[in-house]
Design a protein around this motif. Structure first.
Motif, PDB file in Angstrom:
ATOM      1  N   SER A   9       6.280   8.211  -7.772  1.00 19.91           N
ATOM      2  CA  SER A   9       5.446   7.336  -6.951  1.00 19.91           C
ATOM      3  C   SER A   9       4.093   7.179  -7.630  1.00 19.91           C
ATOM      4  O   SER A   9       3.329   8.135  -7.750  1.00 19.91           O
ATOM      5  N   HIS A  33      -1.858   4.786   4.970  1.00 19.04           N
ATOM      6  CA  HIS A  33      -1.580   5.060   3.548  1.00 19.04           C
ATOM      7  C   HIS A  33      -2.211   6.371   3.080  1.00 19.04           C
ATOM      8  O   HIS A  33      -1.965   6.789   1.952  1.00 19.04           O
ATOM      9  N   ASP A  90       0.848  -1.185   0.000  1.00 17.72           N
ATOM     10  CA  ASP A  90       0.000   0.000   0.000  1.00 17.72           C
ATOM     11  C   ASP A  90       0.894   1.249   0.000  1.00 17.72           C
ATOM     12  O   ASP A  90       2.114   1.159   0.136  1.00 17.72           O
ATOM     13  N   HIS A  91       0.268   2.424  -0.131  1.00 15.37           N
ATOM     14  CA  HIS A  91       1.068   3.622  -0.381  1.00 15.37           C
ATOM     15  C   HIS A  91       1.848   4.091   0.838  1.00 15.37           C
ATOM     16  O   HIS A  91       2.716   4.957   0.724  1.00 15.37           O
ATOM     17  N   GLN A 101       4.040  12.407  -7.827  1.00 14.33           N
ATOM     18  CA  GLN A 101       3.091  11.419  -7.323  1.00 14.33           C
ATOM     19  C   GLN A 101       1.889  11.386  -8.247  1.00 14.33           C
ATOM     20  O   GLN A 101       1.248  12.405  -8.482  1.00 14.33           O
ATOM     21  N   VAL A 143       2.294   1.216  -6.524  1.00 12.53           N
ATOM     22  CA  VAL A 143       1.652   0.774  -5.286  1.00 12.53           C
ATOM     23  C   VAL A 143       0.138   0.646  -5.449  1.00 12.53           C
ATOM     24  O   VAL A 143      -0.442   1.111  -6.431  1.00 12.53           O
ATOM     25  N   GLU A 144      -0.450   0.005  -4.441  1.00 13.38           N
ATOM     26  CA  GLU A 144      -1.908  -0.075  -4.263  1.00 13.38           C
ATOM     27  C   GLU A 144      -2.611  -1.040  -5.211  1.00 13.38           C
ATOM     28  O   GLU A 144      -3.840  -0.989  -5.324  1.00 13.38           O
ATOM     29  N   ASP A 188      -2.974  12.075  -0.182  1.00 15.46           N
ATOM     30  CA  ASP A 188      -2.265  11.332   0.886  1.00 15.46           C
ATOM     31  C   ASP A 188      -1.515  12.287   1.817  1.00 15.46           C
ATOM     32  O   ASP A 188      -0.379  12.026   2.216  1.00 15.46           O
ATOM     33  N   ASP A 218      -1.823   9.890  -8.487  1.00 12.22           N
ATOM     34  CA  ASP A 218      -2.715   9.391  -7.440  1.00 12.22           C
ATOM     35  C   ASP A 218      -4.072  10.079  -7.572  1.00 12.22           C
ATOM     36  O   ASP A 218      -4.151  11.231  -8.017  1.00 12.22           O
ATOM     37  N   ASP A 259       0.591   5.552  -7.657  1.00 14.35           N
ATOM     38  CA  ASP A 259      -0.541   4.874  -7.027  1.00 14.35           C
ATOM     39  C   ASP A 259      -1.524   4.532  -8.147  1.00 14.35           C
ATOM     40  O   ASP A 259      -2.002   5.421  -8.865  1.00 14.35           O
ATOM     41  N   ALA A 310       5.703   4.378   0.735  1.00 14.76           N
ATOM     42  CA  ALA A 310       6.448   5.450   0.051  1.00 14.76           C
ATOM     43  C   ALA A 310       7.235   6.314   1.043  1.00 14.76           C
ATOM     44  O   ALA A 310       8.342   6.765   0.738  1.00 14.76           O
TER      45      ALA A 310
END
Ligand code: MN
Ligand code: MN
Length: 257
Positions: free
Chosen positions: A186, A126, A86-87, A108, A230-231, A114, A110, A188, A90
Motif C-alpha cells: 500500500s 483516511h 484517499d487512503h 505500507q 493512493v493520495e 494511519d 507512508d 501512500d 485500503a
C-alpha cells in the motif's frame, strides 16, 4: 484469465484535510499513456501486456461498496492493482484480499501510520484504515516505512497491534523484508518527500526519495499479490510531476506483480 486487473477508485470523502484524490486514477493513467515515457519498468516488464486488464475507474457513492468491487475483480482469478482515492480505500480493498489470502502481510509506505482509533469522530477516515485492518485480523504482519508523524496515541496503537514501524529518522532500507506470506503493498504518495511528490494533501517534509521507493519495490523479497497507489491530489501538484511519479511507480509495482 488476466494476470492482473487494474481498478481505479474515485473516492476522497474520507480525506480529513483536503479533497482531490477522487480525480487521481484518471490523471495517473493519462500520465502513463501520455507518450512521455515508455511502458516498461526498469526491470523490463511492460505495463501493456496482454495479461493486464484495465477495468477502468469506479465512481464510488458508498464507501462500503469498494470491498465488493475489489472482490469481483479478485474472483476473476488474477491479482488486483488499485489506483486511489484517499487512503481510506485500503481497508476495503485489503478486506477483499484477506478473504483470498488468509495469511497476508502488508507493507505500507507512508508519512503517517494511519492507526487512529477514530479521527474527528470517523472510524473510516483516511487516518484510520490500518487500525480497522489490524483489529479485524486481516494481516499477519503490518510493516510501515517512511513514518515521520507518530504521536503518543498512534505509537500506542502500533504497540497494541504489533505493527513493525521503520521510522524515517533512522531508516535502513536493507532491513525491510523478507516477507514469507503473500504481500499486499500500500503506497501512500505522501511517504515520499514533498520535494518529489508535491501533489498530496499532507506535505510532510523529511521523506523518502523517488529512488529509495523504486529501489525498495525492486528489491522486495516477497510475492506481491496486491497493491495500491493512493493520495495523489492534483490540486496540489506542480505541472503533473506527481502524476508522472505515480505512473512510474505504477509500472515498477506492476512489473513486480
Ligand atoms: Mn496514508
Ligand atoms: Mn499519509
Amino acid at each position: 484469465m488476466k494476470n492482473i486487473t487494474i481498478q481505479g477508485i474515485n473516492w476522497d470523502e474520507k480525506s480529513s484535510f483536503q479533497r482531490g484524490p477522487a480525480q487521481a486514477p484518471k490523471l495517473i493513467r493519462e500520465a502513463l499513456h501520455s507518450g512521455s515515457m515508455n511502458l516498461y519498468s526498469e526491470l523490463g516488464a511492460s505495463a501493456d501486456e496482454e495479461g493486464i486488464l484495465d477495468a477502468g475507474d469506479f465512481d464510488i457513492k458508498d464507501y462500503f461498496s469498494i470491498e465488493g468491487i475489489t472482490a469481483k475483480h479478485l474472483a476473476a482469478g488474477g491479482k488486483v492493482f488499485t489506483l486511489g482515492g484517499d487512503h481510506s480505500i485500503a481497508y476495503q480493498v485489503i478486506k477483499a484480499h484477506a478473504k483470498h489470502y488468509p495469511k497476508l502481510d502488508i507493507l505500507q509506505i507512508d508519512a503517517h501510520a494511519d492507526l487512529y482509533d477514530d479521527f474527528e469522530g470517523d472510524k473510516f477516515s483516511h487516518a484510520c484504515p490500518f487500525a480497522r485492518i489490524m483489529e479485524e485480523g486481516l494481516a499477519v504482519r503490518l510493516v510501515q516505512v517512511g513514518i515521520r508523524t507518530l504521536n503518543p496515541h498512534q505509537a500506542e496503537q502500533a504497540e497494541r497491534f504489533g505493527v513493525e514501524i521503520h521510522e524515517m529518522r533512522n531508516l535502513d532500507l536493507n532491513t525491510i523484508g523478507p516477507f514469507e506470506n503473500p504481500l499486499y503493498l500500500s503506497l501512500d504518495l505522501d511517504g515520499l518527500d514533498p520535494a518529489f511528490a508535491p501533489g498530496v494533501s499532507h506535505h510532510e517534509p523529511g521523506g523518502l526519495t523517488s529512488r529509495q521507493v523504486i529501489n525498495l519495490i525492486q528489491n522486495l523479497d516477497a510475492n506481491i499479490v496486491g497493491a495500491d497507489i493512493v493520495e495523489y491530489n492534483p490540486d496540489r501538484d506542480h505541472k503533473g510531476m506527481t502524476a508522472f511519479l505515480a505512473a512510474k511507480l505504477m509500472k515498477e509495482v506492476l512489473g513486480r506483480m
